[in-house]
Scaffold this active site. Structure first.
Site, PDB file in Angstrom:
ATOM      1  N   THR A 103      -0.996  26.698 -51.378  1.00 36.04           N
ATOM      2  CA  THR A 103      -0.398  27.322 -52.797  1.00 36.04           C
ATOM      3  C   THR A 103       1.157  26.778 -52.660  1.00 36.04           C
ATOM      4  OG1 THR A 103       0.773  29.006 -51.084  1.00 36.04           O
ATOM      5  CG2 THR A 103      -1.149  29.623 -52.785  1.00 36.04           C
ATOM      6  N   ASN A 128       4.671  28.558 -53.655  1.00 38.85           N
ATOM      7  CA  ASN A 128       5.479  29.964 -53.083  1.00 38.85           C
ATOM      8  C   ASN A 128       6.513  29.684 -54.759  1.00 38.85           C
ATOM      9  OD1 ASN A 128       3.938  29.657 -51.459  1.00 38.85           O
ATOM     10  ND2 ASN A 128       4.188  28.967 -50.127  1.00 38.85           N
ATOM     11  N   GLU A 184       2.526  33.185 -54.592  1.00 34.52           N
ATOM     12  CA  GLU A 184       1.827  32.392 -54.706  1.00 34.52           C
ATOM     13  C   GLU A 184       0.846  31.537 -55.147  1.00 34.52           C
ATOM     14  OE1 GLU A 184       1.418  32.781 -49.670  1.00 34.52           O
ATOM     15  OE2 GLU A 184       1.205  34.895 -50.725  1.00 34.52           O
TER      16      GLU A 184
END
Length: 314
Positions: A207, A209, A254
């Site tokens: 991900t 973030n 995320e």
């Protein structure tokens, strides 16, 4: 060759491209369909078109103890203005001096300091010290100073006017469909990609973030999203919340991008929200979490394939 989008802040001379502009006036948080109607009226004048807006938001100035969920912080708002085809924006600092201006003094600022030729305001616009000015007073003061004044009607969705408050309420419920319908485009956020704990890589879902502003009251949950990466749209699925399966920490966005690999750390990323998938949940084990993430991804891809809402990113 089109004229570049101009930004004129306090203390700066009016750019040549904005002299004699027809300007829509307001806070424009969200730049929603009602706001866009004002901007289109300014654009239809055949003169340079602009917005006159204020930072910080006046409510934040008058009520600093009440955090305001900003739909479009300054950089996002300016980006939308440019994408809508305005020639520029006059951004005034909302201060005690500006708040103390009389209605007549405020119109003098528009005519003399900003060198406008006309203004567009909403049907419920108030201005000047103690909100003493209303649309009728604006029209009168503009007439005295040789400015044109156009007053826009309310834009209604069903029986209710389109408003920033209604959009905030929808986002707080995770109702992305309603929020985007009222906005007239997909709501998006802009933030820097930061290093995380790299847990997503272990789960098979790396991900990007991002920490959203503290005033963001978007409902915690899972969303179908699309990001602009190097000028191109990339589909994805995102979680916004506290990660109750792991640490229940500070809220974090995320974003897992489908069919993408690359280093986004330190980059500013635009992420638009296409649809709500489900609320945030706590899972008893990693296997159950991954199985749910697989289902979320399938649903996100379907939402993204079917959505036809206008995009402001990329």
């Amino acid at each position: 060759m089109p004229t570049p989008f101009a930004i004129c802040r306090d203390g700066e001379p009016v750019p040549e491209s904005l002299k004699g502009a027809m300007a829509a006036i307001g806070n424009f948080d969200g730049v929603h369909r009602g706001h866009q109607h004002l901007l289109k009226m300014a654009q239809a004048s055949g003169r340079p078109s602009a917005a006159v807006t204020f930072e910080p938001h006046p409510r934040t100035f008058f009520q600093p103890e009440r955090p305001l969920f900003r739909l479009t912080p300054e950089p996002v708002k300016l980006k939308i203005f440019a994408r809508l085809g305005l020639d520029g924006v006059f951004q005034r600092r909302f201060s005690s001096d500006l708040a103390a201006l009389t209605a007549a003094g405020f119109v003098d600022l528009l005519a003399q300091d900003l060198q406008l030729s006309g203004v567009v305001i909403g049907h419920d616009f108030h201005f000047g010290r103690g909100r003493e000015g209303n649309p009728a007073r604006m029209a009168e003061l503009c007439r005295e100073r040789g400015l044109d004044c156009l007053i826009a009607p309310a834009i209604v969705e069903g029986t209710e006017p389109v408003s920033s408050s209604a959009i905030r309420a929808a986002l707080e419920e995770g109702d992305i469909a309603t929020a985007n319908r009222l906005l007239g485009y997909r709501w998006f956020v802009q933030a820097e990609v930061r290093h995380g704990d790299k847990r997503g890589r272990v789960l098979g879902y790396p991900t990007a973030n991002m920490r959203l502003p503290d005033d963001c009251r978007l409902r915690h949950g899972i969303y179908a999203v699309r990001a602009a990466v190097a000028g191109r749209p990339v589909d994805g699925v995102a979680s916004f919340g506290r990660r109750p399966t792991f640490d229940n920490g500070a809220p974090l966005l995320e974003v897992h991008l489908f069919d993408f690999s690359g280093d986004l750390y330190g980059q500013s990323l635009d992420v638009e929200f296409v649809g709500w998938i489900r609320g945030e949940e706590r899972f008893e084990g990693i296997e159950a979490l991954i199985a749910q993430m697989d289902r979320d991804s399938v649903k996100a891809k379907r939402m993204l394939a079917e959505d036809r809402t206008v995009s402001m990113i990329g």
